[in-house]
Design an enzyme around this catalytic site. Structure first.
Site, PDB file in Angstrom:
ATOM      1  N   GLU A   1       9.952  15.358  16.086  1.00 59.17           N
ATOM      2  CA  GLU A   1      10.324  15.280  14.679  1.00 59.17           C
ATOM      3  C   GLU A   1       9.551  16.341  13.900  1.00 59.17           C
ATOM      4  OE1 GLU A   1       9.173  11.674  12.423  1.00 59.17           O
ATOM      5  OE2 GLU A   1      11.211  11.724  11.650  1.00 59.17           O
TER       6      GLU A   1
ATOM      7  N   LYS B   1       0.848  -1.201   0.000  1.00 63.52           N
ATOM      8  CA  LYS B   1       0.000   0.000   0.000  1.00 63.52           C
ATOM      9  C   LYS B   1       0.876   1.241   0.000  1.00 63.52           C
ATOM     10  CE  LYS B   1      -1.782   2.738   3.028  1.00 63.52           C
ATOM     11  NZ  LYS B   1      -1.871   3.993   2.258  1.00 63.52           N
TER      12      LYS B   1
HETATM   13  P1  NAP Z   1       1.511   7.828   8.764  1.00 59.92           P
HETATM   14  O1  NAP Z   1       0.106   8.175   9.053  1.00 59.92           O
HETATM   15  O2  NAP Z   1       2.241   6.998   9.746  1.00 59.92           O
HETATM   16  O3  NAP Z   1       1.511   7.137   7.310  1.00 59.92           O
HETATM   17  C1  NAP Z   1       2.432   6.151   6.876  1.00 59.92           C
HETATM   18  C2  NAP Z   1       1.693   5.077   6.093  1.00 59.92           C
HETATM   19  O4  NAP Z   1       0.806   4.383   6.964  1.00 59.92           O
HETATM   20  C3  NAP Z   1       0.814   5.618   4.956  1.00 59.92           C
HETATM   21  O5  NAP Z   1       0.812   4.708   3.886  1.00 59.92           O
HETATM   22  C4  NAP Z   1      -0.542   5.665   5.620  1.00 59.92           C
HETATM   23  O6  NAP Z   1      -1.597   5.645   4.699  1.00 59.92           O
HETATM   24  C5  NAP Z   1      -0.515   4.413   6.450  1.00 59.92           C
HETATM   25  N1  NAP Z   1      -1.469   4.390   7.564  1.00 59.92           N
HETATM   26  C6  NAP Z   1      -2.007   5.433   8.221  1.00 59.92           C
HETATM   27  N2  NAP Z   1      -2.827   5.003   9.188  1.00 59.92           N
HETATM   28  C7  NAP Z   1      -2.820   3.647   9.150  1.00 59.92           C
HETATM   29  C8  NAP Z   1      -3.455   2.629   9.896  1.00 59.92           C
HETATM   30  N3  NAP Z   1      -4.285   2.909  10.891  1.00 59.92           N
HETATM   31  N4  NAP Z   1      -3.216   1.336   9.590  1.00 59.92           N
HETATM   32  C9  NAP Z   1      -2.362   1.028   8.592  1.00 59.92           C
HETATM   33  N5  NAP Z   1      -1.729   1.952   7.842  1.00 59.92           N
HETATM   34  C10 NAP Z   1      -1.933   3.256   8.112  1.00 59.92           C
HETATM   35  O7  NAP Z   1       2.357   9.138   8.529  1.00 59.92           O
HETATM   36  P2  NAP Z   1       1.821  10.549   7.992  1.00 59.92           P
HETATM   37  O8  NAP Z   1       0.504  10.876   8.651  1.00 59.92           O
HETATM   38  O9  NAP Z   1       1.846  10.509   6.527  1.00 59.92           O
HETATM   39  O10 NAP Z   1       2.935  11.536   8.518  1.00 59.92           O
HETATM   40  C11 NAP Z   1       2.882  12.031   9.861  1.00 59.92           C
HETATM   41  C12 NAP Z   1       4.258  12.177  10.441  1.00 59.92           C
HETATM   42  O11 NAP Z   1       4.876  10.889  10.506  1.00 59.92           O
HETATM   43  C13 NAP Z   1       5.252  12.995   9.614  1.00 59.92           C
HETATM   44  O12 NAP Z   1       5.094  14.354   9.824  1.00 59.92           O
HETATM   45  C14 NAP Z   1       6.562  12.465  10.123  1.00 59.92           C
HETATM   46  O13 NAP Z   1       6.910  13.071  11.338  1.00 59.92           O
HETATM   47  C15 NAP Z   1       6.279  10.998  10.356  1.00 59.92           C
HETATM   48  N6  NAP Z   1       6.713  10.164   9.205  1.00 59.92           N
HETATM   49  C16 NAP Z   1       7.832   9.430   9.324  1.00 59.92           C
HETATM   50  C17 NAP Z   1       8.256   8.679   8.255  1.00 59.92           C
HETATM   51  C18 NAP Z   1       9.494   7.850   8.301  1.00 59.92           C
HETATM   52  O14 NAP Z   1      10.147   7.673   7.291  1.00 59.92           O
HETATM   53  N7  NAP Z   1       9.824   7.263   9.419  1.00 59.92           N
HETATM   54  C19 NAP Z   1       7.562   8.665   7.057  1.00 59.92           C
HETATM   55  C20 NAP Z   1       6.380   9.422   6.975  1.00 59.92           C
HETATM   56  C21 NAP Z   1       5.973  10.151   8.061  1.00 59.92           C
HETATM   57  P3  NAP Z   1      -2.204   7.054   4.164  1.00 59.92           P
HETATM   58  O15 NAP Z   1      -1.069   7.841   3.629  1.00 59.92           O
HETATM   59  O16 NAP Z   1      -3.119   6.652   3.070  1.00 59.92           O
HETATM   60  O17 NAP Z   1      -2.844   7.691   5.322  1.00 59.92           O
END
Ligand code: NAP
Ligand code: MG
Length: 456
Positions: A357, A154
């Site tokens: 972060e 995904k």
């Molecule tokens: P996120 O919500 O953790 O999203 C990461 C992935 O998980 C996306 O594919 C998302 O899908 C999916 N996801 C979200 N909720 C889920 C659930 N309940 N069950 C399974 N999968 C789920 O991250 P974000 O909201 O995009 O970003 C928020 C913050 O996270 C950023 O500002 C940053 O601080 C941190 N982040 C860290 C990394 C890293 O490389 N470690 C990467 C991204 C973000 P959808 O996109 O379709 O919601």
């Protein structure tokens, strides 16, 4: 059918409308991948390797296309995007050697022969964030497929386009149907279903710590295996005995690359007090010199943030009377979710900008007195993903590297990621390791078989 408009973060214009999968479609894709697994796992190892090399060749032939797609979908600079597509190719070709080298052991025992096998797990669910859509996908699917698993991946809702193209390239390269499926959809629908469907024994997740924790809690109910790559708040530690010019010239790129949307971003700079003022004066031209602009231009070093929402989040760390901005680069006006490279001087180590972060082009700097204090400050964080140590003293470099609680450290360099070396976090930065020779262990179970030789 639910759809999602993919928006170009540079122009704020629609690039394409993508169909989003439902929970039922996710279950169906998992069921098909489960069927495909029965064949894929039994492939002649050499054929599995050959198909992965063909997939790597197909990616190689599409580097420019994939890179241009990432520029439009994610606002990555064209230079970075080419590197990212090349990384998918390299990771595929690295793990294409694995099927023929998934060695078990022969263990001396009485009364027979004992051998171990590394068995594939089944359908691996890979959940990818929007910050590095191509590499993070590849770090999951390449070793997973090499080990004999099938994959349902995904992409992030915001950035599905390169993953969709990679799945087409896999088919063009000859991978059987349903071995590698890309399923665009919402985290709360497709992601959630991958985690709750009992036919998926393993989840590989990269993203926020919050969602990672929720996934691990849910996975525990099914005893699913998880690999989690979560956030970071990594330290760039600059000692007085380092090449200060080099340390200052490179520090901006260690945090502003990909507009700071990098889990490895060295977003805390710790500088020994005796050289603190000099470091700041050397840093200023490096920060103002970062070329921020249209990501498709070859000379651009930093593009926009992924979304208006992300820009709001980032600016919330900087706006306000209690935040001291030391220096700031430039960013284009007009459309596009640009944010200028920004250096902040926290007042205390409790300030939000020092502890949380940011995931944007904002770096915080504080001085330290000596080696012991540098280590204490570096470790005073919930995270532990990466970090850099700048010093001319090789003994100190190794002493400090051994004491910093992080999975990926670099000395006199800001490199964190090589496909041939392990990558992953300590503490709240995650569980498990990707890349390198041992990643296959995260996609296999060890099976022990004893064969009696009928000896007395
Ligand atoms: P996120 O919500 O953790 O999203 C990461 C992935 O998980 C996306 O594919 C998302 O899908 C999916 N996801 C979200 N909720 C889920 C659930 N309940 N069950 C399974 N999968 C789920 O991250 P974000 O909201 O995009 O970003 C928020 C913050 O996270 C950023 O500002 C940053 O601080 C941190 N982040 C860290 C990394 C890293 O490389 N470690 C990467 C991204 C973000 P959808 O996109 O379709 O919601
Ligand atoms: Mg989210």
């Amino acid at each position: 059918m639910t759809t999602f408009d993919v928006i170009d973060p540079t122009t704020e214009e629609r690039v394409r409308t993508v169909d989003l999968a439902s929970a039922e479609e996710t279950d169906q894709a998992i069921a098909r991948a489960r069927t495909a697994f029965q064949t894929w796992r039994r492939f002649d190892p050499a054929d599995r390797g050959r198909l992965l090399r063909r997939f790597a060749d197909a990616v190689d032939g599409a580097i420019e296309e994939l890179a241009q797609l990432e520029v439009r979908n994610s606002g990555h600079t064209i230079g970075n995007a080419r590197w990212e597509a090349g990384n998918v190719r390299d990771v595929l070709s690295y793990y294409s050697a694995a099927p023929e080298r998934l060695f078990g052991r022969q263990i001396p025992v009485a009364g027979g022969v004992d051998i171990t096998f590394k068995e594939p797990l089944g359908v691996v669910g890979i959940i990818v964030p929007w910050n590095f859509p191509m590499p993070i996908a590849g770090w999951g699917f390449a070793p997973a497929l090499a080990a004999g698993n099938t994959v349902v991946l995904k992409p992030a809702e915001l950035t599905p386009l390169t993953a969709i193209r990679l799945a087409e390239l896999a088919l063009e390269a000859g991978l059987p149907e349903d071995v590698f499926t890309v399923l665009p959809g919402k985290g709360s629908v497709v992601g959630q279903r991958l985690v709750t469907n009992p036919e998926v024994p393993k989840i590989c997740f990269t993203g926020s710590t919050e969602v990672g924790q929720a996934i691990m809690a849910e996975a525990a109910r099914h005893l699913k295996r998880v690999t989690l790559e979560l956030g970071g708040k990594s330290a760039n530690i600059v000692f007085a005995d380092s090449d200060l010019e080099q340390a200052a010239a490179t520090a901006p790129y260690a945090v502003f690359d990909n507009a700071g949307q990098d889990c490895c971003a060295r977003s805390r700079i710790l500088v020994q007090r005796s050289v603190y003022d000099r470091f700041l004066s050397l840093l200023e031209p490096a920060v103002t010199g970062v070329n921020v602009g249209a990501p498709g231009d070859e000379s651009t070093e930093m593009g926009p943030l992924i979304s208006a929402h992300q820009r709001e989040t980032v600016s919330s760390f900087v706006e306000g009377d209690d935040v001291d901005v030391a220096m700031r680069g430039s960013a284009p006006e007009g459309p596009g979710w640009f944010y200028p490279p920004t250096v902040v001087l926290p007042r205390t180590t409790k300030d939000r900008v020092w502890t949380e972060e940011v995931f944007g082009p904002v770096v915080a700097i504080l001085p330290f007195e000596d080696e012991a204090e540098a280590v204490t400050m570096a470790n005073d964080t919930a995270y532990g993903l990466s970090g850099s140590i700048w010093t001319g003293d090789v003994g100190r470099a190794l002493r400090v590297a051994r004491q910093v609680e992080a999975g990926n450290l670099s000395v006199n360099s800001h490199s964190s990621v090589r496909y041939s070396t392990p990558f992953g976090g300590f503490k709240a930065s995650g569980i498990g390791r990707e890349l390198g020779p041992d990643a296959l262990d995260n996609f296999t179970e060890v099976k022990n078989v004893f064969i009696s030789t009928g000896d007395a």
